[in-house]
Design a protein around this motif. Structure first.
Motif, PDB file in Angstrom:
ATOM      1  N   ILE A   1       3.224 -34.307  70.368  1.00  0.00           N
ATOM      2  CA  ILE A   1       4.084 -35.500  71.321  1.00  0.00           C
ATOM      3  C   ILE A   1       3.837 -36.856  70.494  1.00  0.00           C
ATOM      4  N   ALA A   2       2.528 -37.008  70.119  1.00  0.00           N
ATOM      5  CA  ALA A   2       2.108 -38.287  69.439  1.00  0.00           C
ATOM      6  C   ALA A   2       3.049 -38.122  67.982  1.00  0.00           C
ATOM      7  N   GLN A   3       3.093 -37.127  67.374  1.00  0.00           N
ATOM      8  CA  GLN A   3       3.957 -37.018  66.143  1.00  0.00           C
ATOM      9  C   GLN A   3       5.376 -37.323  66.190  1.00  0.00           C
ATOM     10  N   VAL A   4       6.028 -36.840  67.353  1.00  0.00           N
ATOM     11  CA  VAL A   4       7.278 -36.779  67.596  1.00  0.00           C
ATOM     12  C   VAL A   4       7.541 -38.339  67.911  1.00  0.00           C
ATOM     13  N   ILE A   5       6.622 -39.175  68.652  1.00  0.00           N
ATOM     14  CA  ILE A   5       6.751 -40.550  68.851  1.00  0.00           C
ATOM     15  C   ILE A   5       6.823 -41.090  67.241  1.00  0.00           C
ATOM     16  N   HIS A   6       5.793 -40.656  66.505  1.00  0.00           N
ATOM     17  CA  HIS A   6       5.514 -41.427  65.237  1.00  0.00           C
ATOM     18  C   HIS A   6       6.934 -41.148  64.558  1.00  0.00           C
TER      19      HIS A   6
ATOM     20  N   TYR B   1       0.818 -48.006  73.115  1.00  0.00           N
ATOM     21  CA  TYR B   1       1.528 -46.888  73.651  1.00  0.00           C
ATOM     22  C   TYR B   1       1.079 -46.405  74.880  1.00  0.00           C
ATOM     23  N   HIS B   2      -0.046 -46.660  75.258  1.00  0.00           N
ATOM     24  CA  HIS B   2      -0.588 -46.509  76.545  1.00  0.00           C
ATOM     25  C   HIS B   2      -0.278 -47.646  77.566  1.00  0.00           C
TER      26      HIS B   2
ATOM     27  N   PHE C   1      -8.163 -38.924  67.585  1.00  0.00           N
ATOM     28  CA  PHE C   1      -6.863 -38.762  67.692  1.00  0.00           C
ATOM     29  C   PHE C   1      -6.095 -39.705  66.860  1.00  0.00           C
ATOM     30  N   SER C   2      -6.391 -40.768  66.542  1.00  0.00           N
ATOM     31  CA  SER C   2      -5.920 -41.518  65.508  1.00  0.00           C
ATOM     32  C   SER C   2      -5.794 -41.116  64.224  1.00  0.00           C
TER      33      SER C   2
END
Length: 286
Positions: A48-53, A21-22, A7-8
Motif C-alpha cells: 500500500i505504501a509503495q502504491v502511495i509512493h 500520511y498518518h 518501515f521507512s
C-alpha cells in the motif's frame, strides 16, 4: 510489527512523510503505542505504501490518492488513475510546446520571415460568430467549426477565422470562423457574412498553434519595420489542419495582418512650405 524507521527504509518514504500520511488518514499505522506514541506498521502495509509512493511521484493530489485507495471497485480505481495520467500528458504537451517556443525565440539567427502583401477581395462566406473570452476560444472554435463542417456541403476554399483586437487586448472580443462556399446556408448559428476587402501582410505558421504567438510577433515586427500601419482584425486561414492530417508537423496556418501603406512624410527643408502652398487647392490662386 515494524517500527516507523524500519518501515521507512523498506518503503523509501521518510519518517516525516509517514507521519504526515498518518495525520491525513492516508496510511495509518497498524498500531500506536499509547504510552510513547510510537507508530508501528505491518508487513502487509508495504504494498500500500509503495502504491502511495508511486501515485505521489505522479503528483496525484492526496485527496485523489485517498479515493483511489478506498475505492473497492478496480474499474473505478483505474478510471481515477487514467484521468490523472491524461492531465499529466496534457501538461507534458504544454511543457514541450513551451520549450519548443523558447528555443525558437532564443535561437541566435532566426530564419528570415517570408511575408507576402496580398489584396483580398470582398468574399461572402458561411460563418459562425460571437463575442468570446480568450480562455474559451479553443472550445468555442471546435464547436463552431463542427457546425460549419456539418452544413457546408461544397466548400470553395480553406476555412478561416477573424480575431478581433479586443480578444488579445482585453481578454474578450469578437471571433468569427468561416468556410467559403458558393451558396452560404442558414442553419443554427451558421449564416452568410460578407468579409470586406482588405490588404494583408501574410506569412505562414508551420505546425501546431502552441507557439503561433511567436509567428504573430515576427509578423508584427515585419509590419512595423516596413512602415505599414495596422487596421482591423487579424485573419487566419487554415490551409492544412487536423481535419486534413493527424500529423501536427504538417499543419499550415496563414496569418494575415490587415495593413495599409502609410503616407510618405511631408518634405522638409528650404522651399518646402512654399512648394506645399503652391500645390494646395486652398491656397490663393489655386
Amino acid at each position: 510489527m515494524l517500527a516507523i524507521g524500519e518501515f521507512s527504509r523498506l518503503t523509501h518514504l521518510s519518517v516525516r512523510t509517514l507521519r504526515r500520511y498518518h495525520d491525513a488518514g492516508l496510511l495509518e499505522p497498524a498500531a500506536v503505542d499509547a504510552t510513547t506514541g510510537y507508530r508501528y506498521y505491518s508487513a502487509d502495509q508495504i504494498p500500500i505504501a509503495q502504491v502511495i509512493h508511486r501515485l505521489r511521484e505522479l503528483d496525484v493530489p492526496l485527496p485523489d490518492v485517498q479515493r483511489i485507495l478506498r475505492s473497492p471497485d478496480p474499474s473505478t480505481r483505474a478510471t481515477l488513475v487514467a484521468d490523472h495520467l491524461q492531465r499529466l500528458e496534457a501538461e507534458l504537451d504544454r511543457t514541450r510546446a513551451a520549450v519548443a517556443s523558447l528555443r525558437r525565440l532564443l535561437r541566435p539567427d532566426p530564419a528570415p520571415l517570408d511575408v507576402e502583401l496580398r489584396a483580398v477581395p470582398a468574399t461572402t462566406v458561411a460563418a459562425v460568430e460571437d463575442d468570446v473570452a480568450h480562455e474559451e476560444v479553443l472550445g468555442w472554435y471546435a464547436g463552431a467549426m463542427a457546425e460549419l463542417d456539418a452544413v457546408v456541403r461544397e466548400p470553395t476554399g480553406a476555412p478561416g477565422g477573424l480575431y478581433d483586437n479586443a480578444l488579445f487586448e482585453d481578454g474578450r472580443g469578437h471571433l468569427l470562423v468561416y468556410r467559403p462556399t458558393a451558396a452560404p446556408p442558414r442553419s443554427g448559428r451558421v449564416h452568410p457574412v460578407t468579409l470586406p476587402a482588405v490588404e494583408l501582410a501574410v506569412t505562414t505558421h508551420a505546425g501546431e498553434h502552441d507557439d503561433i504567438d511567436v509567428t504573430y510577433g515576427e509578423l508584427g515586427t515585419w509590419v512595423v519595420s516596413n512602415a505599414l500601419a495596422v487596421a482591423g482584425p487579424v485573419r487566419e486561414t487554415y490551409l492544412v489542419g487536423p481535419r486534413d492530417t493527424p500529423d501536427p508537423g504538417a499543419w499550415r496556418t496563414e496569418v494575415g495582418w490587415p495593413v495599409f501603406r502609410m503616407a510618405p512624410p511631408v518634405p522638409r527643408g528650404p522651399g518646402a512650405v512654399e512648394r506645399r502652398a503652391r500645390t494646395s487647392p486652398s491656397s490663393p490662386g489655386g
